[in-house]
Design an enzyme around this catalytic site. Structure first.
Site, PDB file in Angstrom:
ATOM      1  N   CYS A 257       0.802  -1.230   0.000  1.00  0.00           N
ATOM      2  CA  CYS A 257       0.000   0.000   0.000  1.00  0.00           C
ATOM      3  C   CYS A 257       0.832   1.275   0.000  1.00  0.00           C
ATOM      4  O   CYS A 257       0.870   2.003  -0.990  1.00  0.00           O
ATOM      5  CB  CYS A 257      -0.933   0.000   1.206  1.00  0.00           C
ATOM      6  SG  CYS A 257      -2.146  -1.328   1.117  1.00  0.00           S
TER       7      CYS A 257
HETATM    8  N1  LIG Z   1      -2.821  -5.948   1.286  1.00  0.00           N
HETATM    9  C1  LIG Z   1      -3.360  -4.973   1.972  1.00  0.00           C
HETATM   10  O1  LIG Z   1      -3.088  -4.820   3.150  1.00  0.00           O
HETATM   11  C2  LIG Z   1      -4.367  -3.999   1.355  1.00  0.00           C
HETATM   12  C3  LIG Z   1      -5.081  -3.162   2.201  1.00  0.00           C
HETATM   13  C4  LIG Z   1      -6.007  -2.295   1.654  1.00  0.00           C
HETATM   14  C5  LIG Z   1      -6.184  -2.250   0.279  1.00  0.00           C
HETATM   15  N2  LIG Z   1      -5.455  -3.074  -0.553  1.00  0.00           N
HETATM   16  C6  LIG Z   1      -5.710  -2.993  -1.990  1.00  0.00           C
HETATM   17  O2  LIG Z   1      -6.483  -4.120  -2.387  1.00  0.00           O
HETATM   18  C7  LIG Z   1      -6.102  -4.556  -3.681  1.00  0.00           C
HETATM   19  C8  LIG Z   1      -5.696  -6.013  -3.652  1.00  0.00           C
HETATM   20  O3  LIG Z   1      -4.540  -6.146  -2.823  1.00  0.00           O
HETATM   21  P1  LIG Z   1      -4.052  -7.533  -2.256  1.00  0.00           P
HETATM   22  O4  LIG Z   1      -3.008  -7.210  -1.266  1.00  0.00           O
HETATM   23  O5  LIG Z   1      -5.206  -8.377  -1.860  1.00  0.00           O
HETATM   24  O6  LIG Z   1      -3.375  -8.179  -3.575  1.00  0.00           O
HETATM   25  P2  LIG Z   1      -2.852  -9.665  -3.749  1.00  0.00           P
HETATM   26  O7  LIG Z   1      -1.759  -9.598  -4.757  1.00  0.00           O
HETATM   27  O8  LIG Z   1      -2.599 -10.302  -2.430  1.00  0.00           O
HETATM   28  O9  LIG Z   1      -4.102 -10.447  -4.391  1.00  0.00           O
HETATM   29  C9  LIG Z   1      -4.658 -10.103  -5.606  1.00  0.00           C
HETATM   30  C10 LIG Z   1      -5.213 -11.359  -6.279  1.00  0.00           C
HETATM   31  O10 LIG Z   1      -5.873 -10.975  -7.482  1.00  0.00           O
HETATM   32  C11 LIG Z   1      -5.615 -11.955  -8.477  1.00  0.00           C
HETATM   33  N3  LIG Z   1      -5.869 -11.370  -9.783  1.00  0.00           N
HETATM   34  C12 LIG Z   1      -5.073 -10.570 -10.540  1.00  0.00           C
HETATM   35  N4  LIG Z   1      -5.695 -10.236 -11.683  1.00  0.00           N
HETATM   36  C13 LIG Z   1      -6.912 -10.821 -11.644  1.00  0.00           C
HETATM   37  C14 LIG Z   1      -8.018 -10.852 -12.533  1.00  0.00           C
HETATM   38  N5  LIG Z   1      -8.011 -10.161 -13.698  1.00  0.00           N
HETATM   39  N6  LIG Z   1      -9.103 -11.587 -12.196  1.00  0.00           N
HETATM   40  C15 LIG Z   1      -9.126 -12.277 -11.029  1.00  0.00           C
HETATM   41  N7  LIG Z   1      -8.116 -12.288 -10.149  1.00  0.00           N
HETATM   42  C16 LIG Z   1      -7.033 -11.564 -10.455  1.00  0.00           C
HETATM   43  C17 LIG Z   1      -4.189 -12.361  -8.210  1.00  0.00           C
HETATM   44  O11 LIG Z   1      -3.889 -13.618  -8.799  1.00  0.00           O
HETATM   45  C18 LIG Z   1      -4.137 -12.373  -6.671  1.00  0.00           C
HETATM   46  O12 LIG Z   1      -4.485 -13.643  -6.170  1.00  0.00           O
HETATM   47  C19 LIG Z   1      -4.993  -3.603  -4.126  1.00  0.00           C
HETATM   48  O13 LIG Z   1      -5.574  -2.548  -4.857  1.00  0.00           O
HETATM   49  C20 LIG Z   1      -4.458  -3.069  -2.825  1.00  0.00           C
HETATM   50  O14 LIG Z   1      -3.886  -1.793  -2.987  1.00  0.00           O
HETATM   51  C21 LIG Z   1      -4.565  -3.962  -0.021  1.00  0.00           C
END
Ligand SMILES: NC(=O)c1ccc[n+]([C@@H]2O[C@H](COP(=O)([O-])OP(=O)(O)OC[C@H]3O[C@@H](n4cnc5c(N)ncnc54)[C@H](O)[C@@H]3O)[C@@H](O)[C@H]2O)c1
Length: 412
Positions: A257
């Site tokens: 983030c």
């Molecule tokens: N990790 C955190 O603490 C956090 C907190 C708040 C917000 N976010 C936001 O949430 C979002 C996701 O973050 P995350 O940490 O869960 O990411 P992550 O990388 O852990 O997980 C994302 C998942 O999405 C999948 N993916 C990618 N493209 C795809 C598609 N076209 N269709 C279906 N699945 C697909 C990937 O294979 C992966 O499993 C980001 O925008 C991030 O900024 C993350």
């Protein structure tokens, strides 16, 4: 009716489990077939979701790579990554890919909510046209909203259930629909007037942290030069009961983030002839911290009459924050890399990170011989007192050994 979650990572998987625990049928979709296969086998890759917790609700969850299964869902929550590309500009590839796939399966009456952190305008300017390729009209034939995820990995006092959830729909009806769905898993909901307000509110939260961490880090560098204990300064300032919020100095910012999201706004701001200087400056200061930590390591070794080359340096904690094994943008990795470049004989200990294949290292047991131990990330289960006891010299970048007042410890 069921709830569909697209993207089964740190954000998506906890949502899947929360809805399943609330009694909903859930369809979890991911493009990563390996991830789907291991989830189907009941194995969680997210530390906050132990596999036992997943197992307890598996009968209500369908993990799949087939987006077409979402056709029958009542609501679809999109949690795909929003990274930066090589030029540090937003990479909407995963998001647009997911939207294109959804356009093929979207059904009349469905609700789509974007949770991924992104710049204001993404929902309206990028998702609407792609989803409307389905032939359905956003805000009329299907509902659309933005609701930012606020999960803080490793945190147990604030969870999805008791962290207020901001929701901004394309229309008031869209907001109502999204509030109804989130009300099943969240106790407090915060409706806002537009998706753009919700999108920018999430970025404000992240930028606020980034800027304040940079501020205290810059003061840490100055305090070091002035011979003042920055931790004592922060402790003293934090006694003010109003108008001050405590932020800890440290080796830099990590995770998916803070080092990434603010630059989504920087990029978008250019369209409006704005240079977001606070964001740029905070990024610059925080990125510099591993180099400052390297200088501190060199000084600590110098005090023992040693160069970095050939010295045995034990890095304690490499993940980006305490209690989790997430290595994304972790400053600890940068510190290991810089020490290696200078010929340091680096080992590490991290109960959350069994190996670092890029450095051909495995987590070492504590108690082995070293010339300097550097506490980079202070995991709660590590006995830092024992680290001090067993090391000839210690550099503590997290202030966790201050109470020991041991002369062989140097602080950030
Ligand atoms: N990790 C955190 O603490 C956090 C907190 C708040 C917000 N976010 C936001 O949430 C979002 C996701 O973050 P995350 O940490 O869960 O990411 P992550 O990388 O852990 O997980 C994302 C998942 O999405 C999948 N993916 C990618 N493209 C795809 C598609 N076209 N269709 C279906 N699945 C697909 C990937 O294979 C992966 O499993 C980001 O925008 C991030 O900024 C993350």
């Amino acid at each position: 009716m069921s709830v569909g979650i697209v993207g089964l990572g740190y954000v998506g998987l906890p949502l899947v489990v929360a809805f399943a625990e609330a009694g909903e049928d859930v369809i979890g979709v991911d493009v990563d077939a390996g991830r789907v296969a291991s989830l189907r086998a009941g194995l969680s890759h997210v530390e906050d979701i132990p596999s036992e917790r997943l197992a307890a609700v598996m009968d209500r969850i369908d993990f799949t790579t087939r987006a077409v299964d979402l056709h029958q869902a009542e609501a679809i929550l999109v949690c795909v990554p929003t990274p930066l590309n090589r030029n540090r500009e937003p990479d909407l590839g995963p998001l647009l890919g997911a939207a294109q796939t959804l356009a093929d399966v979207l059904a009349r009456g469905q609700l789509v909510v974007l949770e991924s952190t992104t710049f204001p305008g993404t929902t309206r300017e990028h998702l609407v046209p792609l989803l409307e390729e389905s032939g359905l009209v956003a805000g009329e034939d299907f509902a659309l909203a933005f609701s930012p995820e606020r999960v803080d990995p490793g945190r147990t006092d604030y969870t999805l259930r008791n962290t207020p959830k901001v929701v901004g729909g394309l229309t008031p009806t869209c907001t109502e629909r999204a509030l109804e769905v989130y009300g099943r898993v969240c106790d407090e909901l915060v409706p806002v007037s537009t998706p753009e307000v919700a999108e920018l509110s999430k970025l404000l939260e992240n930028i606020f942290r980034s800027v304040n961490i940079a501020l205290v880090n810059e003061l840490a560098i100055l305090a070091d030069r002035m011979g003042i204990d920055i931790w004592e300064v922060v402790d003293a300032a934090a006694t003010k009961p109003f108008g001050f919020m405590r932020f800890e100095p440290g080796p830099g910012m990590g995770g998916h983030c803070l080092p990434v999201d603010p630059f989504y706004l920087t990029w978008k701001a250019r369209e409006y002839d704005m240079v977001t200087e606070f964001i740029e400056l905070a990024g610059k200061v925080n990125k510099q911290m591993p180099y400052f930590c390297l200088e501190k390591i060199e000084r600590a070794l110098n005090d023992a009459g040693r160069p970095v080359r050939g010295s045995r340096i034990l890095v304690v904690g490499v993940s980006y924050k305490a209690g989790v094994g997430d290595l994304r943008e972790a400053p600890g990795l940068k510190i290991v890399e810089l020490l290696r470049e200078r010929g340091g004989d680096v080992s590490y200990h991290d109960p959350h990170v069994p190996e670092l294949p890029q450095f051909a290292l495995r987590s070492a047991e504590l108690g082995g011989e070293c010339d300097l131990a550097v506490i980079v990330t202070a995991h709660p289960e590590v006995d830092h007192g024992a680290v001090v006891e067993h090391s000839p010299a210690v550099l503590d970048l997290r202030g966790v050994t201050r109470a020991l007042r041991d002369e062989k410890v140097q602080q950030l």
